[in-house]
Design a protein around this motif. Structure first.
Motif, PDB file in Angstrom:
ATOM      1  N   PHE A  19     -39.714  -0.112  18.271  1.00 34.70           N
ATOM      2  CA  PHE A  19     -39.928   1.234  18.839  1.00 34.70           C
ATOM      3  C   PHE A  19     -41.255   1.803  18.329  1.00 34.70           C
ATOM      4  N   ALA A  20     -41.500   1.638  17.005  1.00 36.28           N
ATOM      5  CA  ALA A  20     -42.731   2.185  16.413  1.00 36.28           C
ATOM      6  C   ALA A  20     -43.958   1.557  17.070  1.00 36.28           C
ATOM      7  N   GLU A  21     -43.929   0.241  17.259  1.00 34.13           N
ATOM      8  CA  GLU A  21     -45.094  -0.456  17.834  1.00 34.13           C
ATOM      9  C   GLU A  21     -45.354  -0.007  19.273  1.00 34.13           C
ATOM     10  N   ILE A  22     -44.267   0.128  20.049  1.00 32.09           N
ATOM     11  CA  ILE A  22     -44.428   0.527  21.457  1.00 32.09           C
ATOM     12  C   ILE A  22     -44.953   1.964  21.547  1.00 32.09           C
ATOM     13  N   LEU A  23     -44.372   2.856  20.739  1.00 28.46           N
ATOM     14  CA  LEU A  23     -44.767   4.270  20.820  1.00 28.46           C
ATOM     15  C   LEU A  23     -46.185   4.491  20.282  1.00 28.46           C
ATOM     16  N   ALA A  24     -46.571   3.714  19.267  1.00 26.22           N
ATOM     17  CA  ALA A  24     -47.949   3.813  18.768  1.00 26.22           C
ATOM     18  C   ALA A  24     -48.921   3.398  19.866  1.00 26.22           C
ATOM     19  N   LYS A  25     -48.574   2.338  20.581  1.00 25.58           N
ATOM     20  CA  LYS A  25     -49.426   1.851  21.676  1.00 25.58           C
ATOM     21  C   LYS A  25     -49.560   2.920  22.769  1.00 25.58           C
ATOM     22  N   GLU A  26     -48.481   3.697  22.933  1.00 27.74           N
ATOM     23  CA  GLU A  26     -48.519   4.780  23.935  1.00 27.74           C
ATOM     24  C   GLU A  26     -49.260   6.009  23.413  1.00 27.74           C
ATOM     25  N   GLY A  27     -49.661   5.985  22.130  1.00 24.98           N
ATOM     26  CA  GLY A  27     -50.472   7.081  21.582  1.00 24.98           C
ATOM     27  C   GLY A  27     -49.714   8.123  20.785  1.00 24.98           C
ATOM     28  N   TYR A  28     -48.446   7.872  20.489  1.00 25.44           N
ATOM     29  CA  TYR A  28     -47.667   8.833  19.681  1.00 25.44           C
ATOM     30  C   TYR A  28     -48.073   8.743  18.216  1.00 25.44           C
ATOM     31  N   ASN A  29     -48.154   9.895  17.550  1.00 24.07           N
ATOM     32  CA  ASN A  29     -48.189   9.899  16.083  1.00 24.07           C
ATOM     33  C   ASN A  29     -46.785   9.572  15.593  1.00 24.07           C
ATOM     34  N   LEU A  30     -46.701   8.903  14.449  1.00 25.56           N
ATOM     35  CA  LEU A  30     -45.388   8.408  14.005  1.00 25.56           C
ATOM     36  C   LEU A  30     -44.979   8.934  12.641  1.00 25.56           C
ATOM     37  N   ILE A  31     -43.686   9.149  12.496  1.00 29.40           N
ATOM     38  CA  ILE A  31     -43.100   9.372  11.170  1.00 29.40           C
ATOM     39  C   ILE A  31     -42.081   8.248  10.983  1.00 29.40           C
ATOM     40  N   LEU A  32     -42.364   7.398  10.014  1.00 31.57           N
ATOM     41  CA  LEU A  32     -41.558   6.182   9.817  1.00 31.57           C
ATOM     42  C   LEU A  32     -40.634   6.368   8.618  1.00 31.57           C
ATOM     43  N   PHE A  51     -54.260   1.696  16.911  1.00 26.43           N
ATOM     44  CA  PHE A  51     -54.096   2.591  18.067  1.00 26.43           C
ATOM     45  C   PHE A  51     -54.646   4.000  17.827  1.00 26.43           C
ATOM     46  N   SER A  52     -55.392   4.189  16.749  1.00 31.69           N
ATOM     47  CA  SER A  52     -55.992   5.502  16.438  1.00 31.69           C
ATOM     48  C   SER A  52     -54.963   6.625  16.479  1.00 31.69           C
ATOM     49  N   ILE A  53     -53.860   6.405  15.804  1.00 31.60           N
ATOM     50  CA  ILE A  53     -52.823   7.436  15.698  1.00 31.60           C
ATOM     51  C   ILE A  53     -52.681   7.819  14.218  1.00 31.60           C
ATOM     52  N   GLU A  54     -51.936   8.881  13.965  1.00 29.95           N
ATOM     53  CA  GLU A  54     -51.605   9.218  12.580  1.00 29.95           C
ATOM     54  C   GLU A  54     -50.203   8.709  12.309  1.00 29.95           C
ATOM     55  N   SER A  55     -49.990   8.130  11.149  1.00 33.41           N
ATOM     56  CA  SER A  55     -48.625   7.722  10.844  1.00 33.41           C
ATOM     57  C   SER A  55     -48.276   8.100   9.412  1.00 33.41           C
ATOM     58  N   LYS A  56     -47.098   8.696   9.300  1.00 27.13           N
ATOM     59  CA  LYS A  56     -46.642   9.184   7.992  1.00 27.13           C
ATOM     60  C   LYS A  56     -45.411   8.383   7.588  1.00 27.13           C
ATOM     61  N   VAL A  57     -45.310   8.095   6.310  1.00 29.49           N
ATOM     62  CA  VAL A  57     -44.166   7.327   5.810  1.00 29.49           C
ATOM     63  C   VAL A  57     -43.240   8.249   5.013  1.00 29.49           C
ATOM     64  N   VAL A  58     -41.953   8.195   5.308  1.00 29.47           N
ATOM     65  CA  VAL A  58     -40.966   8.938   4.509  1.00 29.47           C
ATOM     66  C   VAL A  58     -39.961   7.919   3.980  1.00 29.47           C
ATOM     67  N   VAL A  59     -40.006   7.691   2.674  1.00 29.25           N
ATOM     68  CA  VAL A  59     -39.084   6.726   2.085  1.00 29.25           C
ATOM     69  C   VAL A  59     -37.769   7.448   1.790  1.00 29.25           C
ATOM     70  N   ALA A  60     -36.699   6.987   2.418  1.00 22.41           N
ATOM     71  CA  ALA A  60     -35.403   7.654   2.208  1.00 22.41           C
ATOM     72  C   ALA A  60     -34.262   6.667   2.387  1.00 22.41           C
ATOM     73  N   ASP A  61     -33.295   6.793   1.504  1.00 25.12           N
ATOM     74  CA  ASP A  61     -32.058   6.025   1.636  1.00 25.12           C
ATOM     75  C   ASP A  61     -31.050   6.940   2.331  1.00 25.12           C
TER      76      ASP A  61
END
Ligand SMILES: NC(=O)c1ccc[n+]([C@@H]2O[C@H](COP(=O)([O-])OP(=O)(O)OC[C@H]3O[C@@H](n4cnc5c(N)ncnc54)[C@H](OP(=O)(O)O)[C@@H]3O)[C@@H](O)[C@H]2O)c1
Length: 262
Positions: A19-32, A51-61
């Motif tokens: 999902f992340a790869e497809i949405l990044a390709k479509e130009g979405y910024n991501l929160i992973l 893909f020149s997007i912004e992506s943020k990582v949230v580490v959570a259990d």
């Protein structure tokens, strides 16, 4: 983040990563969101560079209530949220009464509590734009609750009912809710300790789909407004036959019950 934004739980591997790869390709910024920071960091960097997007990582259990709350706060702080994918999850294969109590509870927290609370905080943000998409990753098991692990099937069935009820309540908005019900999918799902006895080769190759195929088909169906969706013709066919088996079992039960009375 001014571009369209998508938050995906369980994006360190498998369907969530696709999902992340497809949405990044479509130009979405991501929160992973997931537990394995290194995998998320690598994915975030690759997708941002490509893909020149912004992506943020949230580490959570997401089996821990306080960490679910952290992600909830992250969602609440967003100016916009266009897509939420509640995908994090794992499988169990044990008896309800004798299986590992802690892992069963972990599953309830990840599949049910986290998904429910993330919908609860995401929808008010989506309502501000009167637009948005929520994908709750359930399973064919959620539609075949007579077969399989009780905690898995019931938590996945919850996601289907939640999606259907929410979509009904939001019918006058442009917000779409989608319950994705995959069948056998190549990912890390079957590599865990809980499913170590599972042998992929026992399932015919034709019944397997790639994570990318599942995520691609799901997004297409979700955007068309499909609320409950089983990807793959053979999966839909086997679901149909499983219901026939159930119908046969119910008929047999009725017959034997009546025979006993006579
Ligand atoms: N593969 C199949 O055959 C299949 C079939 C039907 C439905 N599904 C559903 O599809 C979804 C995705 O699974 P997948 O097949 O892509 O398997 P996967 O490759 O094992 O991915 C599962 C994802 O969930 C995350 N996750 C697991 N426990 C977590 C926790 N405690 N907190 C936060 N994140 C957690 C994992 O990340 P971390 O380990 O980094 O935390 C990983 O990113 C699941 O909900 C699963 O039930 C899969």
């Amino acid at each position: 983040m001014s571009k369209k934004t998508a938050l995906i739980t369980g994006s360190s591997s498998g369907i969530g990563k696709s999902f992340a790869e497809i949405l990044a390709k479509e130009g979405y910024n991501l929160i992973l969101v997931a537990r394995r920071k290194q995998k998320l960091d690598e994915l975030a960097k690759t997708l941002a560079d490509r893909f020149s997007i912004e992506s943020k990582v949230v580490v959570a259990d997401l089996s821990k209530i306080e960490q679910i709350k952290t992600v909830e706060e992250t969602i609440k702080s967003l100016d916009r949220l266009d897509i939420l994918v509640n995908n994090a999850g794992f499988g169990l294969s044990s008896s309800f009464a004798e299986g590992n109590y802690e892992r069963q509870l972990d599953m309830v927290n990840i599949h049910v509590v986290a998904s429910y609370l993330f919908c609860r905080v995401a929808i008010p943000i989506m309502l501000r734009e009167n637009e948005g998409l929520i994908i709750n990753v359930s399973s064919m098991s959620g539609l075949m609750t007579k077969f399989g692990d009780v905690t898995y099937t019931t938590t996945k069935a919850f996601l289907i009912t939640l999606s259907e009820s929410l979509q009904e309540e939001l019918r006058d908005t442009k917000i779409k809710i989608h319950a994705l019900c995959p069948g056998m999918t190549y990912s890390e799902f079957h590599d865990t300790k809980e499913l170590e006895k599972f042998d992929r080769s026992n399932v015919p190759k034709r019944l397997w789909m790639s994570s990318k195929e599942v995520a691609t088909k799901s997004l297409k169906a979700a955007r068309k407004g499909k609320v409950v969706y089983v990807p793959g013709f053979l999966n839909r066919l086997s679901l149909f036959f499983s219901k026939m088996v159930l119908v046969r079992r119910i008929s047999q039960w009725f017959i034997s019950r009546n025979e006993k009375k006579e």
